[in-house]
Design a protein around this motif. Structure first.
Motif, PDB file in Angstrom:
ATOM      1  N   TRP A  67       0.980  -1.163   0.370  1.00  0.00           N
ATOM      2  CA  TRP A  67      -0.074   0.140   0.358  1.00  0.00           C
ATOM      3  C   TRP A  67       0.867   0.926   0.344  1.00  0.00           C
ATOM      4  N   HIS A  68       0.289   2.516  -0.213  1.00  0.00           N
ATOM      5  CA  HIS A  68       0.894   3.638  -0.490  1.00  0.00           C
ATOM      6  C   HIS A  68      -0.028   5.082  -0.268  1.00  0.00           C
ATOM      7  N   SER A  69       0.359   5.773   0.409  1.00  0.00           N
ATOM      8  CA  SER A  69      -0.063   7.757   0.254  1.00  0.00           C
ATOM      9  C   SER A  69       0.798   8.214  -0.130  1.00  0.00           C
ATOM     10  N   ALA A  70       0.507   9.185  -0.373  1.00  0.00           N
ATOM     11  CA  ALA A  70       0.805  10.448  -0.900  1.00  0.00           C
ATOM     12  C   ALA A  70       0.362  11.408   0.267  1.00  0.00           C
ATOM     13  N   ILE A  73       0.164  19.381   2.558  1.00  0.00           N
ATOM     14  CA  ILE A  73      -0.645  20.057   3.153  1.00  0.00           C
ATOM     15  C   ILE A  73      -0.043  21.816   2.991  1.00  0.00           C
ATOM     16  N   ALA A  74      -0.486  22.802   3.216  1.00  0.00           N
ATOM     17  CA  ALA A  74      -0.354  23.614   3.541  1.00  0.00           C
ATOM     18  C   ALA A  74      -0.505  24.324   4.842  1.00  0.00           C
ATOM     19  N   GLY A  75      -0.037  24.909   5.574  1.00  0.00           N
ATOM     20  CA  GLY A  75      -0.733  25.915   6.791  1.00  0.00           C
ATOM     21  C   GLY A  75      -0.240  27.692   7.126  1.00  0.00           C
ATOM     22  N   TYR A  76      -1.278  27.810   7.054  1.00  0.00           N
ATOM     23  CA  TYR A  76      -0.836  29.187   7.426  1.00  0.00           C
ATOM     24  C   TYR A  76      -1.452  30.179   8.865  1.00  0.00           C
ATOM     25  N   GLN A  77      -0.337  31.062   9.789  1.00  0.00           N
ATOM     26  CA  GLN A  77      -0.377  30.919  10.871  1.00  0.00           C
ATOM     27  C   GLN A  77      -1.153  32.047  10.955  1.00  0.00           C
ATOM     28  N   LEU A  78      -2.821  32.385  11.386  1.00  0.00           N
ATOM     29  CA  LEU A  78      -3.258  33.115  11.399  1.00  0.00           C
ATOM     30  C   LEU A  78      -2.948  34.777  12.662  1.00  0.00           C
ATOM     31  N   THR A  79      -2.688  34.171  13.618  1.00  0.00           N
ATOM     32  CA  THR A  79      -2.285  34.720  14.676  1.00  0.00           C
ATOM     33  C   THR A  79      -1.419  33.584  15.449  1.00  0.00           C
ATOM     34  N   GLU A  80      -0.758  34.085  17.182  1.00  0.00           N
ATOM     35  CA  GLU A  80      -0.047  32.869  17.534  1.00  0.00           C
ATOM     36  C   GLU A  80      -0.552  31.764  18.160  1.00  0.00           C
ATOM     37  N   ALA A  81      -1.865  32.154  18.432  1.00  0.00           N
ATOM     38  CA  ALA A  81      -2.567  30.880  18.465  1.00  0.00           C
ATOM     39  C   ALA A  81      -3.586  30.119  17.717  1.00  0.00           C
ATOM     40  N   ALA A  82      -3.692  30.450  16.253  1.00  0.00           N
ATOM     41  CA  ALA A  82      -4.366  30.347  15.433  1.00  0.00           C
ATOM     42  C   ALA A  82      -4.243  30.008  14.479  1.00  0.00           C
ATOM     43  N   SER A  83      -4.551  29.216  12.912  1.00  0.00           N
ATOM     44  CA  SER A  83      -4.017  28.213  12.380  1.00  0.00           C
ATOM     45  C   SER A  83      -4.817  27.555  11.940  1.00  0.00           C
ATOM     46  N   VAL A  84      -4.659  27.910   9.804  1.00  0.00           N
ATOM     47  CA  VAL A  84      -5.391  27.524   9.205  1.00  0.00           C
ATOM     48  C   VAL A  84      -4.998  25.967   8.310  1.00  0.00           C
ATOM     49  N   ASN A  85      -4.915  25.501   7.827  1.00  0.00           N
ATOM     50  CA  ASN A  85      -4.695  24.190   7.279  1.00  0.00           C
ATOM     51  C   ASN A  85      -5.652  23.627   5.494  1.00  0.00           C
ATOM     52  N   LEU A  86      -4.773  24.096   4.318  1.00  0.00           N
ATOM     53  CA  LEU A  86      -5.356  23.053   3.272  1.00  0.00           C
ATOM     54  C   LEU A  86      -4.619  21.406   3.475  1.00  0.00           C
ATOM     55  N   ARG A  87      -5.726  20.922   2.797  1.00  0.00           N
ATOM     56  CA  ARG A  87      -4.365  19.254   2.920  1.00  0.00           C
ATOM     57  C   ARG A  87      -5.131  17.995   1.486  1.00  0.00           C
ATOM     58  N   GLY A  88      -4.283  17.669   0.843  1.00  0.00           N
ATOM     59  CA  GLY A  88      -4.718  16.540  -0.091  1.00  0.00           C
ATOM     60  C   GLY A  88      -4.168  15.662   0.371  1.00  0.00           C
ATOM     61  N   GLU A  89      -4.934  14.724  -0.279  1.00  0.00           N
ATOM     62  CA  GLU A  89      -4.281  12.797   0.145  1.00  0.00           C
ATOM     63  C   GLU A  89      -4.733  11.935  -0.826  1.00  0.00           C
ATOM     64  N   TYR A  90      -3.982  11.106  -1.229  1.00  0.00           N
ATOM     65  CA  TYR A  90      -3.991   9.950  -1.687  1.00  0.00           C
ATOM     66  C   TYR A  90      -3.280   8.685  -0.893  1.00  0.00           C
ATOM     67  N   TYR A  91      -4.025   7.924  -0.994  1.00  0.00           N
ATOM     68  CA  TYR A  91      -3.823   6.408  -0.809  1.00  0.00           C
ATOM     69  C   TYR A  91      -4.661   5.761  -1.336  1.00  0.00           C
ATOM     70  N   TYR A  92      -3.101   4.490  -1.347  1.00  0.00           N
ATOM     71  CA  TYR A  92      -3.521   3.347  -2.000  1.00  0.00           C
ATOM     72  C   TYR A  92      -3.790   1.505  -1.209  1.00  0.00           C
ATOM     73  N   ASP A  93      -4.766   1.306  -1.065  1.00  0.00           N
ATOM     74  CA  ASP A  93      -4.515   0.241  -0.373  1.00  0.00           C
ATOM     75  C   ASP A  93      -5.318  -0.908  -0.834  1.00  0.00           C
TER      76      ASP A  93
END
Length: 160
Positions: A67-70, A73-93
């Motif tokens: 099996w394999h996966s890839a 992830i892109a992350g952006y720090q909004l403030t010292e305490a807050a962040s947002v992330n976008l994620r794309g993933e592929y999984y093959y099993d």
């Protein structure tokens, strides 16, 4: 093994050799995870990763399932305490070694967006929207199995 050529780049390589089965049905497994994190801006972080593994199909067999996966992830720090992330993933099993979909090939694309808020040094709150797409009907609502699924989740993580 972790390697950091400078303060903005981290490369990690992890390997598992062994089994998680009881001795009576022991199947040997090899699993490897490789990822790199690049802090390309004080508020932006990019991560790319790849996993792969092999496991015996049954005890003492010379036949192995893989099996394999890839992931990206892109992350952006909004403030010292807050962040947002976008994620794309592929999984093959294809043999359900990890995914366990009951015989169907697990071949899935997934996308997610999340908001994290660090409550304090020991607690993190997350809300996340995830979408999944499969070539086969592996998601099973009660009466209509389908190829897509969506989830909106919230969690609190506590570190002790």
């Amino acid at each position: 093994i972790t390697f950091s050529p400078n303060e903005n780049i981290l490369i990690n390589s992890s390997t598992f050799l062994g089994t998680d089965d009881p001795d009576s049905v022991r199947r040997y497994r090899y699993f490897h995870n490789l990822y790199a994190v690049w802090k390309c801006h004080p508020k932006v972080q990019l991560t790319a990763g790849f996993d792969f593994g092999f496991q015996q199909s049954e005890k003492s067999s010379d036949n192995y399932y893989s099996w394999h996966s890839a992931v990206l992830i892109a992350g952006y720090q909004l403030t010292e305490a807050a962040s947002v992330n976008l994620r794309g993933e592929y999984y093959y099993d294809p043999n359900n070694v990890i995914a366990g979909t009951g015989g169907n090939v697990f071949n899935v694309l997934s996308y997610s967006a999340n908001f994290d808020y660090r409550i304090n040094d020991y607690a993190l709150w997350r809300i996340e929207f995830r979408s999944f797409y499969s070539e086969e009907n592996i998601y099973s609502p009660i009466s209509n199995p389908g190829r897509t699924a969506f989830a909106l989740c919230g969690s609190i993580c506590v570190s002790i």
